[in-house]
Design a protein around this motif. Structure first.
Motif, PDB file in Angstrom:
ATOM      1  N   GLY A 136      17.201   8.336 -13.604  1.00 18.80           N
ATOM      2  CA  GLY A 136      17.610   6.950 -13.781  1.00 18.80           C
ATOM      3  C   GLY A 136      18.621   6.784 -14.885  1.00 18.80           C
ATOM      4  N   GLU A 137      19.012   7.858 -15.520  1.00 16.38           N
ATOM      5  CA  GLU A 137      19.982   7.794 -16.609  1.00 16.38           C
ATOM      6  C   GLU A 137      21.115   8.788 -16.364  1.00 16.38           C
ATOM      7  N   ASN A 138      21.763   8.640 -15.222  1.00 14.47           N
ATOM      8  CA  ASN A 138      22.916   9.484 -14.898  1.00 14.47           C
ATOM      9  C   ASN A 138      22.574  10.953 -14.780  1.00 14.47           C
ATOM     10  N   SER A 139      21.403  11.251 -14.240  1.00 12.85           N
ATOM     11  CA  SER A 139      21.036  12.652 -14.075  1.00 12.85           C
ATOM     12  C   SER A 139      20.043  12.809 -12.924  1.00 12.85           C
ATOM     13  N   VAL A 140      20.303  13.803 -12.087  1.00 18.23           N
ATOM     14  CA  VAL A 140      19.409  14.147 -10.986  1.00 18.23           C
ATOM     15  C   VAL A 140      19.100  15.633 -11.087  1.00 18.23           C
ATOM     16  N   SER A 141      17.844  15.989 -10.992  1.00 18.44           N
ATOM     17  CA  SER A 141      17.469  17.400 -10.991  1.00 18.44           C
ATOM     18  C   SER A 141      16.836  17.750  -9.653  1.00 18.44           C
ATOM     19  N   ALA A 194      17.121  26.064  -9.921  1.00 16.30           N
ATOM     20  CA  ALA A 194      16.902  24.775 -10.594  1.00 16.30           C
ATOM     21  C   ALA A 194      18.231  24.287 -11.150  1.00 16.30           C
ATOM     22  N   VAL A 195      18.631  23.074 -10.740  1.00  9.96           N
ATOM     23  CA  VAL A 195      19.914  22.542 -11.186  1.00  9.96           C
ATOM     24  C   VAL A 195      19.738  21.134 -11.737  1.00  9.96           C
ATOM     25  N   SER A 196      20.635  20.762 -12.630  1.00 12.26           N
ATOM     26  CA  SER A 196      20.693  19.400 -13.153  1.00 12.26           C
ATOM     27  C   SER A 196      22.082  18.859 -12.852  1.00 12.26           C
ATOM     28  N   ILE A 197      22.129  17.720 -12.168  1.00 11.78           N
ATOM     29  CA  ILE A 197      23.398  17.129 -11.740  1.00 11.78           C
ATOM     30  C   ILE A 197      23.668  15.898 -12.601  1.00 11.78           C
TER      31      ILE A 197
END
Length: 449
Positions: A256-261, A272-275
């Motif tokens: 919810g704060e400009n990040s999708v994992s 495992a990635v963080s977008i």
């Protein structure tokens, strides 16, 4: 640029070279259609557009250093120029000839109804970890943008990532002839440009014109969750969210704060990635980038690093925080598929009320009212708390969002006059409509709250 002479250009576009013949061996440094961008060594292509005629600015281009001009008119000048019947046709032929100078590069052609630009940026971010990458700037994806993209390729380019957008039949064929993709990526088939394409089957037919001029051994990657793309008969590799795909995203979490994992899965492996972006749909883009990266023999480590380095372009799901609210600025463009994806992103965020400010979606053809109504029903089902609609067609959205607190305005200006009375502190506000609605004005107003 690679070495590209005035003689090469004249031959490519079958134009008549007029001027000092001793200059035919001169090379160009860039190709521009905006005279203000001309510089020493540029080729200026004078194009007559809807708003102005490039032929009016030929002298300006020469003053700034242009070495030659492509013109549809006889010019009164001592400088060299190439006379052609159509400048638009000429720039495509010139771009095709320049593309042909790059014999050993990979060219990734990307198309689809939704997500072309974000997928292009994701794939480019990944490939840049191991290759010298040239990519489409912004959304320069049409019959002028694509040739300019190709003509801007530096000599050392190893991979070109080219976004290809269309609105009618035949356009993709012309784009593909210039691009000659070695890798084809199709994101989805949605409800867009239906005034010209009729229905989703028409969209599929138009998009897959890309295959007409692909290289014989080109690889094809498609979103395997799309019911139309999976019908493609050519050999293909699939990506998406379903575990039946060759490459897929699982365990998606939106901060919810400009990040999708998420975990990107293939061949029994999990990465495992963080977008650094909003929206669960970004995981699909990451899966596409993984698929292309592995096809080009990239390491898992480089792919994970590249995904983490992704950056958003323009008004596409940018999160803006003010003292009062959070704004999802996604007002660049809209069709039913992309609006639903943005609503999903909105409703998946943690915090205050979920407010959707939605406007008209253009070029949807005879079913435009029902397609807007369907978005309204989707908004209600998804849990939107407050709906603000703007425009004649968008009224069908609010009229069909049963149980949702709704407000409708005829114009952007009327909405700006009153929207601050609708909002509460800590609201999360999605702003989305077709580009012609100019919803960027609403975003700018909201930023000041």
């Amino acid at each position: 640029m690679k070495r590209f002479t005035l003689m090469d250009i004249a031959e490519a576009c079958k134009g008549e070279y007029i001027g000092d013949k001793s200059l035919l061996g001169e090379t160009i440094t860039s190709v521009v259609i905006d005279s203000r961008l001309a510089e020493k060594g540029s080729l200026f292509v004078a194009i007559k557009g809807e708003r102005t005629d490039g032929h009016l600015y030929v002298n300006k281009a020469y003053e700034l250093g242009a070495v030659c001009v492509i013109s549809e008119k006889v010019l009164s000048t001592e400088h060299p120029y190439i006379l052609v019947s159509s400048s638009e046709k000429a720039i495509k032929e010139i771009a095709q000839a320049y593309r042909n100078l790059f014999e050993n590069i990979e060219v990734v052609g990307i198309t689809g109804s939704v997500g072309k630009t974000s997928t292009k940026e994701m794939i480019a971010a990944v490939l840049s970890e191991e290759y010298v990458v040239h990519k489409t700037q912004g959304n320069f994806n049409n019959e002028l943008g694509v040739p300019l993209t190709l003509l801007a390729m530096p000599e050392d380019t190893e991979v070109a990532v080219v976004e290809m957008g269309i609105s009618g039949f035949g356009e993709m064929t012309r784009l593909s002839k210039m691009v000659r993709p070695t890798i084809c990526v199709l994101t989805n088939i949605g409800y867009c440009h239906l005034e010209n394409l009729g229905d989703r089957d028409g969209v599929l037919k138009a998009k897959t014109e890309m295959f007409k001029y692909k290289e014989d051994d080109a690889l094809i990657f498609v979103n395997g969750d799309d019911d139309k793309l999976i019908t493609i008969q050519e050999d293909k590799t699939t990506f998406g969210l379903g575990s039946y795909n060759d490459y897929y995203a699982a365990d998606i979490e939106n901060s919810g704060e400009n990040s999708v994992s998420c975990n990107l899965c293939y061949n029994g492996k999990k990465l495992a990635v963080s977008i650094p972006a909003l929206g669960n749909y970004m995981a699909v883009n990451a899966a596409a980038a993984l698929a292309v990266g592995k096809a080009l023999n990239m390491s898992d480590e480089s792919i994970v690093k590249g995904i983490a380095g992704y950056t958003t372009v323009g008004s596409r799901a940018n999160l803006v925080t003010t003292e009062l609210i959070r704004i999802i600025d996604d007002c660049y463009n809209a069709n039913p598929n992309s609006v639903k994806a943005s609503i999903e992103t909105l409703c998946g965020m943690r915090g205050g009320r979920k407010v959707a400010v939605l406007g008209d979606m253009k070029e949807l053809g005879v079913n435009e009212k029902e397609l807007h109504a369907d978005v309204g029903r989707y908004a209600a089902k998804s849990g939107v708390d407050v709906l603000v609609t703007v425009g004649t067609l968008a009224k069908n959205i609010s009229d069909n969002a049963e149980g949702v607190e709704s407000y409708h305005f005829d114009t952007v200006e009327n909405a700006i006059d009153e929207i601050d009375t609708v909002l509460h502190k800590d609201d999360i506000v999605l702003v989305k409509a077709s580009h012609s609605m100019h919803f960027e004005k609403i975003v700018e107003f909201l930023k000041e709250l």
